[in-house]
Design an enzyme around this catalytic site. Structure first.
Site, PDB file in Angstrom:
ATOM      1  N   VAL A   1       6.709  25.533 -46.153  1.00  0.00           N
ATOM      2  CA  VAL A   1       6.094  24.229 -45.876  1.00  0.00           C
ATOM      3  C   VAL A   1       5.335  24.325 -44.558  1.00  0.00           C
ATOM      4  CG1 VAL A   1       6.494  21.778 -45.472  1.00  0.00           C
ATOM      5  CG2 VAL A   1       7.926  23.022 -47.111  1.00  0.00           C
ATOM      6  N   CYS A   2       4.034  24.106 -44.624  1.00  0.00           N
ATOM      7  CA  CYS A   2       3.177  24.212 -43.445  1.00  0.00           C
ATOM      8  C   CYS A   2       2.960  22.819 -42.857  1.00  0.00           C
ATOM      9  CB  CYS A   2       1.843  24.848 -43.855  1.00  0.00           C
ATOM     10  SG  CYS A   2       0.761  25.214 -42.471  1.00  0.00           S
ATOM     11  N   LEU A   3       3.564  22.564 -41.702  1.00  0.00           N
ATOM     12  CA  LEU A   3       3.508  21.223 -41.107  1.00  0.00           C
ATOM     13  C   LEU A   3       3.714  21.336 -39.604  1.00  0.00           C
ATOM     14  CD1 LEU A   3       3.304  18.194 -42.047  1.00  0.00           C
ATOM     15  CD2 LEU A   3       5.801  18.145 -41.928  1.00  0.00           C
TER      16      LEU A   3
END
Length: 350
Positions: A143-145
């Site tokens: 998850v890219c955040l």
């Protein structure tokens, strides 16, 4: 309405989505992505006990505060399960927001608190089934955040140990990641030509992948959410199928029957949607048969035409050769030789 059954023919628990508690504590963590998460070697309290098991540790106390925040403040479209024996783990189900290609879908995330929490943000794994439905949600589950420190962002967008919470993470995923134009989640993509057309194509593909995710979820539902998944799609399957049928059936024709079959296991009445599907499949099958026959006939006609052209060409060549022989006198020479041979035969016979 009859109780739904799973693929093995066993009856499923039949509940309504509103009866499923938004936050609850369960015991079975066997299919959690971080079940085998290594035991902490750092962050242990002075007495040496596990920082997650000891109620006196700062990590444990902070996690309990997170539980209370989630229990009181979760929006209607996010559901969380904590684990009695593993307070370091959470599982969240997020309903896709309306007006996006993820509308009515379910998206599952497994979370694990690090032993030095909240110094570092929680680890988050998206249950992707191998599908890349969004630039921020990788097929690997990554998850890219910015809030998770998994992407570079402004200081006020990154994890702040004194202020950031799990609730903020989940709401950010729902609102910032699962948005109406996910194509533009990719940094800098908006400066390239064709962005409007590409954005529309990306939205359509995201919806199709979202529908595939639904099929996989119904086949192998995450533990402690089985009844909720059934009830969710039992109530929303008709709207999903109508949207799919009207807009994307050609894009993913082979998966439409899979989607219908999966929804039928949850128990809804889909008669007026199933019958057209059957008729369409019959028509497609018939078209394939007749189409094959026409192709064969076309091939045969083509072969005949080629053969006729070849024969005509050969005849034309022969006529040209005959004319050339006549012009050059080859035919006369041949006739004279033939006559001489005939006269010789007659003389010998006499």
């Amino acid at each position: 309405m009859a109780s739904p059954t799973d693929p093995n023919g066993e009856k499923k628990e039949n509940i309504k989505a509103e009866q499923f508690r938004q936050f609850d504590v369960v015991t079975d963590d066997s299919d959690h992505s971080y079940t085998n998460w290594p035991k902490p070697t750092k962050g242990k309290p002075a007495n040496g006990s596990d920082c997650f098991a000891s109620g006196s540790s700062g990590v444990h106390k902070r996690i309990m505060r997170e539980w209370k925040v989630l229990e009181k403040n979760l929006p209607d479209s996010i559901f969380v399960r904590a684990y009695e024996r593993r307070v370091d783990l959470l599982r969240a189900a997020i309903v896709g927001p309306a007006g996006t290609p993820y509308h009515d879908g379910l998206f599952f995330f497994d979370l694990a608190f690090p032993p030095d929490y909240p110094t570092r943000p929680p680890h988050v794994h998206y249950r992707s089934f191998g599908l890349r439905i969004n630039p921020n949600l990788y097929a690997s589950g990554y998850v890219c955040l910015s809030l998770l420190n998994t992407w570079f962002g402004k200081a006020n967008e990154r994890w702040n140990p004194s202020e950031s919470t799990v609730l903020q993470v989940l709401v950010s995923i729902q609102g910032l990641v699962l948005n109406s134009d996910p194509y533009f989640n990719e940094p800098g993509i908006g400066i390239f030509p064709g962005r409007v057309k590409n954005s529309i194509a990306y939205r359509e593909n995201a919806f199709v992948l979202s529908c595939k995710t639904m099929v996989y979820l119904l086949r192998t539902p995450p533990k402690n959410f089985e009844a909720f998944i059934d009830s969710h799609f039992r109530e929303r399957s008709r709207n999903i199928l109508e949207a799919f049928s009207n807009n994307f059936k050609k894009t993913m024709r082979s998966w439409y029957p899979e989607l219908v079959a999966s929804f039928c296991t949850t128990g809804p009445s889909l008669g007026n949607l199933v019958e057209p599907l059957r008729e369409e499949l019959k028509t497609a099958s018939s078209s394939a048969v007749h189409g094959g026959t026409k192709k064969e006939e076309k091939k045969t006609a083509s072969y005949k035409a080629i053969a006729a052209k070849k024969k005509a060409a050969e005849t034309g060549i022969r006529n040209v050769i005959v004319k050339l022989k006549g012009i050059l006198g080859f035919n006369k020479v041949g006739k004279k030789k033939e006559k001489a041979n005939t006269d010789r035969i007659e003389v010998n016979s006499s």
